[in-house]
Design a protein around this motif. Structure first.
Motif: not given
Length: 244
Positions: A183-196
């Motif tokens: 949950v937190r990793n997916r949120a982090l990837s979106i908040v910080f606009a990760a390419p994955d």
């Protein structure tokens, strides 16, 4: 030339088609109705369930059936969603999910079902709220970020990422310290606009993961029992037999 059926005759013909479980006849009767008030009167849940099954059984009539479901408004979108959560096969679920996402009234239906206590119903609702890209869905998704089931929280995170914007991102910050890494990793990837951060890939992975869950299979049987069509009854018997 033969005269067109009266509204009462049309209603009787549709009732007979529903009683027979004849999706083709239901489709024909709906297609022949021009009056908006009569169409609304005839658009009962059972009739619309048969119309949705026409989509699954007769792909060649997709566009015409889709227009009827759009015309049916909220009841049409609800019939698609109810068939979606009762679908036993992945290919049918993906197809019905895409149909639901294409209906304007699905936003209102998904907001209603986001409050459902069953995890996979709420998860599908969350996904469709994300597909809407509508800011009005943000409060519903924010509430689902506190859901007890991890799968629902993940779906809410992905959906907020699909909607995007400052308001959605701000809500995601509340789960950056979620107890579940996914949950937190997916949120982090979106908040910080990760390419994955790929919402489509996320949705497909969720669908594959849920396929083998015994809990999911049992809940599908429950959902099927609420769809009163011949096809649903056959699937219920087949699915119950195979999972017993």
């Amino acid at each position: 030339a033969p005269t067109a059926p009266t509204p009462a005759e049309r209603e009787a013909l549709l009732a007979q088609a529903v009683e027979r479980g004849d999706g083709t006849a239901v489709f024909q009767q709906f297609s022949a109705v021009g009056d908006a008030a009569l169409f609304e009167q005839l658009a009962t849940p059972h009739a619309l369930h048969l119309l949705v099954e026409r989509l699954l059984d007769s792909p060649d009539s997709h566009d015409a059936v889709h227009r009827l479901l759009v015309r049916a408004g909220l009841p049409g979108a609800r019939a698609v969603f109810e068939q979606l959560i009762a679908a036993t096969e992945l290919v049918d679920r993906r197809f019905l999910y895409d149909v639901a996402a294409s209906l304007p009234a699905t936003l209102a239906v998904a907001r209603q079902y986001a409050h459902d206590p069953t995890w996979y119903v709420a998860r599908n609702a969350a996904g469709l709220l994300g597909e809407s890209r509508n800011q009005a869905a943000i409060p519903d998704l924010a509430r689902l970020l506190r859901h007890t089931d991890t799968r629902v929280r993940v779906a809410a995170v992905v959906a907020l990422g699909q909607i995007g914007g400052a308001a959605a991102t701000a809500r995601l910050e509340s789960v950056l310290f979620d107890s579940v890494p996914d949950v937190r990793n997916r949120a982090l990837s979106i908040v910080f606009a990760a390419p994955d951060a790929d919402p489509l890939a996320d949705r497909m992975m969720l669908a594959v993961q849920e396929e083998s869950a015994l809990e999911y299979q049992l809940e599908i049987i429950t959902a099927l029992s609420h769809v009163h069509t011949p096809r649903a009854r056959r699937k219920l018997v087949e699915y119950a037999t195979n999972t017993s």
